[in-house]
Each structure stands twice: as structure tokens, then as C-alpha cells.
Scaffold this active site. Structure first.
Site, mmCIF file in Angstrom:
data_model
loop_
_atom_site.group_PDB
_atom_site.id
_atom_site.type_symbol
_atom_site.label_atom_id
_atom_site.label_comp_id
_atom_site.label_asym_id
_atom_site.label_seq_id
_atom_site.Cartn_x
_atom_site.Cartn_y
_atom_site.Cartn_z
ATOM 1 N N ASP A 299 0.856 -1.183 0.000
ATOM 2 C CA ASP A 299 0.000 0.000 0.000
ATOM 3 C C ASP A 299 0.891 1.231 0.000
ATOM 4 O O ASP A 299 2.078 1.171 0.347
ATOM 5 C CB ASP A 299 -0.914 0.001 1.236
ATOM 6 C CG ASP A 299 -1.961 1.110 1.225
ATOM 7 O OD1 ASP A 299 -2.318 1.586 0.126
ATOM 8 O OD2 ASP A 299 -2.431 1.504 2.308
ATOM 9 N N HIS A 300 0.317 2.359 -0.402
ATOM 10 C CA HIS A 300 1.000 3.642 -0.304
ATOM 11 C C HIS A 300 0.565 4.340 0.986
ATOM 12 O O HIS A 300 -0.630 4.461 1.261
ATOM 13 C CB HIS A 300 0.665 4.533 -1.496
ATOM 14 C CG HIS A 300 1.252 4.057 -2.782
ATOM 15 N ND1 HIS A 300 0.578 4.133 -3.986
ATOM 16 C CD2 HIS A 300 2.447 3.483 -3.067
ATOM 17 C CE1 HIS A 300 1.339 3.651 -4.953
ATOM 18 N NE2 HIS A 300 2.471 3.230 -4.412
ATOM 19 N N TYR A 473 -4.946 4.581 0.387
ATOM 20 C CA TYR A 473 -6.038 3.700 -0.056
ATOM 21 C C TYR A 473 -5.692 2.960 -1.341
ATOM 22 O O TYR A 473 -6.512 2.864 -2.257
ATOM 23 C CB TYR A 473 -7.346 4.488 -0.227
ATOM 24 C CG TYR A 473 -7.722 5.328 0.965
ATOM 25 C CD1 TYR A 473 -7.520 4.862 2.275
ATOM 26 C CD2 TYR A 473 -8.283 6.590 0.815
ATOM 27 C CE1 TYR A 473 -7.868 5.629 3.376
ATOM 28 C CE2 TYR A 473 -8.634 7.368 1.914
ATOM 29 C CZ TYR A 473 -8.425 6.887 3.186
ATOM 30 O OH TYR A 473 -8.765 7.645 4.280
ATOM 31 N N HIS A 474 -4.459 2.401 -1.369
ATOM 32 C CA HIS A 474 -4.007 1.653 -2.546
ATOM 33 C C HIS A 474 -3.573 0.229 -2.194
ATOM 34 O O HIS A 474 -2.499 -0.219 -2.618
ATOM 35 C CB HIS A 474 -2.832 2.389 -3.211
ATOM 36 C CG HIS A 474 -3.170 3.762 -3.675
ATOM 37 N ND1 HIS A 474 -2.191 4.717 -3.921
ATOM 38 C CD2 HIS A 474 -4.356 4.351 -3.954
ATOM 39 C CE1 HIS A 474 -2.770 5.831 -4.315
ATOM 40 N NE2 HIS A 474 -4.082 5.641 -4.344
ATOM 41 N N PRO A 475 -4.358 -0.544 -1.444
ATOM 42 C CA PRO A 475 -3.953 -1.918 -1.152
ATOM 43 C C PRO A 475 -3.902 -2.733 -2.440
ATOM 44 O O PRO A 475 -4.746 -2.577 -3.325
ATOM 45 C CB PRO A 475 -5.057 -2.414 -0.211
ATOM 46 C CG PRO A 475 -6.249 -1.584 -0.561
ATOM 47 C CD PRO A 475 -5.702 -0.232 -0.912
#
Length: 568
Positions: A299-300, A473-475
């Protein structure tokens, strides 16, 4: 609970009507002789809060439209549990996200191929990015001009703070870029969004709605998928629950999971496909031991770098009820004004140090100082940049809690569990401060709100990041494609689940590594490319487009010296 075995069968069953699932539903049902079923637990995306771009913080935090996932307590983030919103609505996360359109760097996809994702290099992926897109700026070697997904720049950077950010980056010694999704990602420039004529252009709008009239496409909303039905290591159907009744539907050809980086590994595990120790702990019999299912989670992570603004030109002055009413009324009547943008209209991608071939830090600039829930960070005017290292070293996992599909899975990101990621954030803070201190911001820059000028040493930065960093919110990456000799690879290069026939995964979970950017654009590209694979069509011809790499990347962090040196 009563049971009902469906008399229907379909050629393809797609699980999840999100960023990938809507694309697949459209492309697979183009063949009139193919019957396609699309299963989605969520419902309609008709809400104004979904369709109006400026309202993005509402569906992202509304249980009706998102699953309400949270991480387990993160030990390196002061034990905080971070929100992990995933779309639970037609369009999935593309109906609740920030609409930012970033493809990633060309080297990200070449990295995929080097890790065993044969056929997924940039030369192979670029044609599918182009196929998907209609750019407001027209098509060229890099951008599409007749695809379903429309991209634009919102209000054209009307607020002067957007251009001040770009000018400050150039003054700090970084290059400008005319198009970070084109030849040159590295640098400062405008930011694109998935918005058409002032409306959020989710995959539901772009792909699903144009296909609704097809008699060979059936959409079943309100369907909670319980597990895959397998027979001798072959996927033959899906069991789902709707209105208290359990249904079983048959797939004559394939089941395609497009439930996202949390949902797809969770459903595989519920179906007995995954690490045996995880399945045993949940009381599920192993159908196929596949240790990579749920592993490799990436994630980021980002922080909001905020300043007061000395001029009353920021969005902080437009947060009152009357101002919001006027913004909403204009959008309702004309689909224009502040309601028609996500407000991220300029951005940057830079390298944190010499020796990196492509950028590892991303900036989203916002002419406001506020949180993702839409609330102001303080009283007065301000602006901020969202910044974080985009190639993290941390790896986490998704694990089911029980055999009950309603029990949310355990999500552990393990953010900041290594020195490289901590050093990355130190660089983010120092480089960001240097950029905002350039002359272009002199007419606007007030006091630093956060982290605050007193946060300077490594220990001070580490402590502040631990208390304040948030997920971007980049899983992703939890069912990765990999080489046949990689024991943690879940999929082959055709997106097929290893060891299970007639089963594929197509969503952001298939990424071997997280790209340098937001995930909606590459997820849509993956679905476009996978649709051709599933249909047995020849892939689009590879591109030979050039890509910018700083010729002196090995010895310098940026091309020029800053106009104004940083403070000691």
C-alpha cells in the site's frame, strides 16, 4: 437459512462489479454468444454524492458504499488501526475513490515482467491504457482518444495555487512535465482525473451502463459471495447469498474473481484455496495449498504537509453550508464549477535520491488544508500536499478470521517496519519543505501547520509520521502474478490461479509490485488486457514508445540546483 440451487448456468461468472469487474462484464459480453453473470454485493451508484466529484469524501466514508475495513493495530504507526475503504457499490472503488488518473511509471511494468509476469512489460501494457481512454487533450502515442474511460483536468487549474506548486518545483530544480502519463512522468505538472463533463467517470459509468441492454449480460446486485464451488481442483461455480437465500450458479467456462485486493484473496481462502495453516486456523478444509494467497500486501502511505495561506483563495473558505449549497446547485444545473473537480489538479513525481532510475515520491497538491473526511484542518485558509514514498518495502497480508464470509478479514500492512521506508519519509518531509519554500509560494505561504518547523531531526520526523501518516487507499498485490518457480506466485501470466482449473483473478491483487501512482488506471488496464486473454484474442501490438529517464540518474537527484536553498 433456506437454500435454492439456481437452474441457470453461465459461460463466465465475474465476482465483483468494481474497477476491473465492470470492464470485464463489458468486454466479455461483447460476444453475443457468451452468457455472463456479474455478481456484486453493493447496489446502485445513482447517489449525487457518488456522481459529483467534489463529494468524494462522503461515499468513501459511508457504510452503504464501502466495506468498512480497517487494518489491525499497526505497531510502527503508534498502534493505530487505519481505515481501508473498498467500494461496495456498482463501480466498486472507482465509485468512491479520489478519481485521480495515474498509470504508473513505465519501469513499474518492466519490473513486473522481470518478476515473472511475462507479457506485462510497459510495451505490452501501454496499448491497453490507450484502448481504455479518451483524453480531454486528444490522443497520441501515449494517450487514447476513443476509449470508454474519459480523463480530464477538472477546472484547468483556475486557482493560482496549482500553478504556484508547479513553478515552485521548477525553482527547486525539478523538470516540468507536460504529461506524467505520457513520455515523462518525472517532474511537476497538471494532474488528470476520471471525470467526464463534470461527472465522476467510474467504470460503472464508462463500461457497465453502456452494456446493460445486452441480453447475454445479467447483473445480480445484493449478492454476497460465500465461496467458490470446486470439483477436483476445478472451479465450476459460485455460491452466493441474497435476501437470506443461498444460491449456487454454474460456470460452464470460467469463474473470474474481480473482488479487489482484499476481497479476492479472502474469497479464495473461504473456498479452501490458500495457505494451509491459515485455512486450518479458520476451520476450513484445504482444497489447494497456495501460500501466496493474501501475502505480499502493499500500500502507499502518505502524510498531509500543510501550510497556512496568506490570501483568501483556498477551499477552506468554501466549507460553510451556504457555500456548499451554491456549489451543489451549480453542479446540479450545469455540471460545472467546484463541484465538477476532485481538486487535485497539479502534482509531481520526483526521485528521493541519486541512483534511482524512476521516481519514488508522489505529490498531490490541494488548495485547501483539510482531512480526507472533508473537514477543515484549522480555522482559516491553507493549502497542502499529500506526499509519500511510492515504492515501499513493507509487506503485509490478508487472512480470513473464520469460515463466515460476513466476518471481515484481518488486514496487516506492517507499515514502516523497515529503515528504508522510514528514510523515505524523512526525505519526503525535507524535500517538500524545500519545494514550498521556493519564491513561487512567497505571495501565499504562511506558517507551516504540520508537521511544523520544529520537526526537523530524524527522530522527530519518525515520531510525527508514526502519529500522522495515513493510507493513500491503494492496497494491492495479494494474488500476484509470478514465475512458475516462485512459490508465492498465485497466478500465472494469463491470470490463472495455479493448481485450479477454470479460475482467474483480475484486479489490483494481481500486481507483483505496487506501481508508482494511484491504482485505478492500472487496474482498468489489467482488466482490458485480461479480457483479451480470456477471450483468446491476439494481444494488441506492443508499443515502441520512448520513455524519459534522467540521463544522469545514477549521480544526481534532480537536474538543477534550487533557486532558494533550504534552511539549515
Amino acid at each position: 437459512m433456506s437454500n435454492s440451487v439456481s437452474a441457470e448456468s453461465f459461460d463466465f461468472i465475474i465476482v465483483g462489479a468494481g474497477s476491473a469487474g465492470c470492464v470485464l462484464a463489458n468486454r466479455l459480453s461483447e460476444d453475443a454468444g457468451t452468457r455472463v453473470l456479474l455478481l456484486e454485493y453493493g447496489g446502485s451508484d445513482a447517489s449525487i454524492f457518488i456522481q459529483m466529484p467534489t463529494a468524494l469524501s462522503i461515499p468513501m466514508n459511508k457504510p452503504k458504499y464501502e466495506w468498512g475495513f480497517h487494518s489491525e493495530p499497526e505497531p510502527h504507526l503508534a498502534g493505530r488501526r487505519l481505515h481501508c475503504p473498498r467500494g461496495k457499490v456498482l463501480g466498486g472503488s472507482s465509485s468512491i475513490n479520489g478519481m485521480v488518473y495515474v498509470r504508473g511509471h513505465a519501469c513499474d511494468f518492466d519490473e513486473w515482467e522481470s518478476l515473472g509476469a511475462t507479457g506485462w512489460a510497459y510495451r505490452d501494457c501501454l496499448p491497453y491504457f490507450r484502448k481504455a481512454e479518451t483524453s480531454a487533450y486528444g490522443g497520441d502515442t501515449y494517450r487514447g482518444d476513443d476509449g470508454p474511460l474519459h480523463t480530464s483536468n477538472g477546472n484547468g487549474m483556475e486557482n493560482p495555487l496549482y500553478r504556484a506548486f508547479i513553478e515552485a518545483g521548477v525553482e527547486a530544480g525539478y523538470p516540468p512535465t507536460a504529461d506524467y502519463n505520457g513520455y515523462q512522468q518525472e517532474g511537476f505538472g497538471r494532474m488528470d482525473m476520471t471525470v467526464k463533463d463534470g461527472v465522476r467517470w467510474s467504470t460503472a459509468n464508462a463500461y457497465l451502463k453502456p452494456a446493460l441492454h445486452r441480453p447475454n449480460l445479467k447483473i445480480e446486485s445484493g449478492a454476497l459471495c460465500r465461496k467458490l464451488v470446486t470439483d477436483d481442483r476445478k472451479a465450476v461455480g459460485v455460491e452466493y447469498e441474497k435476501s437470506g437465500i443461498t444460491h449456487t450458479v454454474k460456470a460452464d467456462r470460467e469463474v473470474v474473481l474481480a473482488a479487489g485486493s482484499v476481497g479476492s484473496p479472502h474469497l479464495l481462502q473461504l473456498s479452501g484455496i490458500g495457505p494451509t495453516n491459515v485455512l486450518d486456523a479458520a476451520g476450513i478444509s484445504t482444497v489447494h495449498h497456495l501460500p501466496g494467497v493474501g501475502a505480499n500486501l502493499q500500500d502507499h502511505l502518505e502524510v498531509y504537509f500543510q501550510f497556512k495561506c496568506t490570501q483568501p483563495i483556498t477551499l477552506n473558505g468554501r466549507l460553510g453550508l451556504f457555500s456548499k449549497f451554491l456549489i451543489g446547485a451549480r453542479w446540479m444545473m450545469f455540471k460545472s464549477g467546484l463541484g465538477s473537480t476532485n481538486h487535485f489538479e497539479s502534482c509531481a513525481f520526483i526521485r528521493s535520491r541519486a541512483g534511482l532510475r524512476w521516481p519514488d515520491i508522489q505529490y498531490h497538491f490541494l488548495p485547501a488544508a483539510m482531512r480526507y473526511d472533508g473537514n477543515a484542518a484549522f480555522d482559516g485558509h491553507g493549502f497542502q500536499v499529500h506526499v509519500g514514498p511510492n515504492k515501499p518495502h513493507a509487506r503485509g497480508e490478508i487472512r480470513l478470521r473464520s469460515d463466515n464470509p460476513r466476518d471481515k478479514p484481518e488486514i496487516r500492512f506492517n507499515y514502516m517496519d523497515n529503515e528504508a521506508d522510514r528514510e523515505g519519509f524523512r526525505q519526503c518531509i525535507r524535500l517538500s519543505r524545500e519545494i514550498i519554500d521556493q519564491p513561487a509560494f512567497d505571495p501565499y505561504r504562511g506558517d507551516e501547520i504540520q508537521p511544523g518547523r520544529n520537526v526537523r531531526t530524524d527522530d522527530e520526523i519518525d515520531a510525527w509520521v508514526s502519529e500522522n501518516a495515513e493510507s493513500a487507499y491503494h492496497p494491492s498485490c495479494t494474488c500476484k502474478i509470478g514465475a512458475s518457480d516462485d512459490p508465492m506466485a498465485v497466478l500465472d501470466a494469463q491470470c490463472r490461479v495455479r493448481g485450479i482449473d477454470n479460475l482467474r483473478v483480475v484486479d489490483s491483487s494481481i500486481f507483483p509490485t505496487i506501481p508508482n501512482g494511484n491504482l485505478n488506471a492500472p487496474t482498468i488496464m489489467v482488466a482490458e488486457k485480461a479480457a483479451d486473454i480470456i477471450r483468446g484474442r491476439d494481444p494488441l501490438a506492443p508499443s515502441n514508445a520512448d520513455v524519459y529517464i534522467d540521463p544522469e540518474w545514477q549521480t544526481r537527484q534532480r537536474p538543477e540546483q534550487p533557486t532558494r536553498a533550504p534552511e539549515d
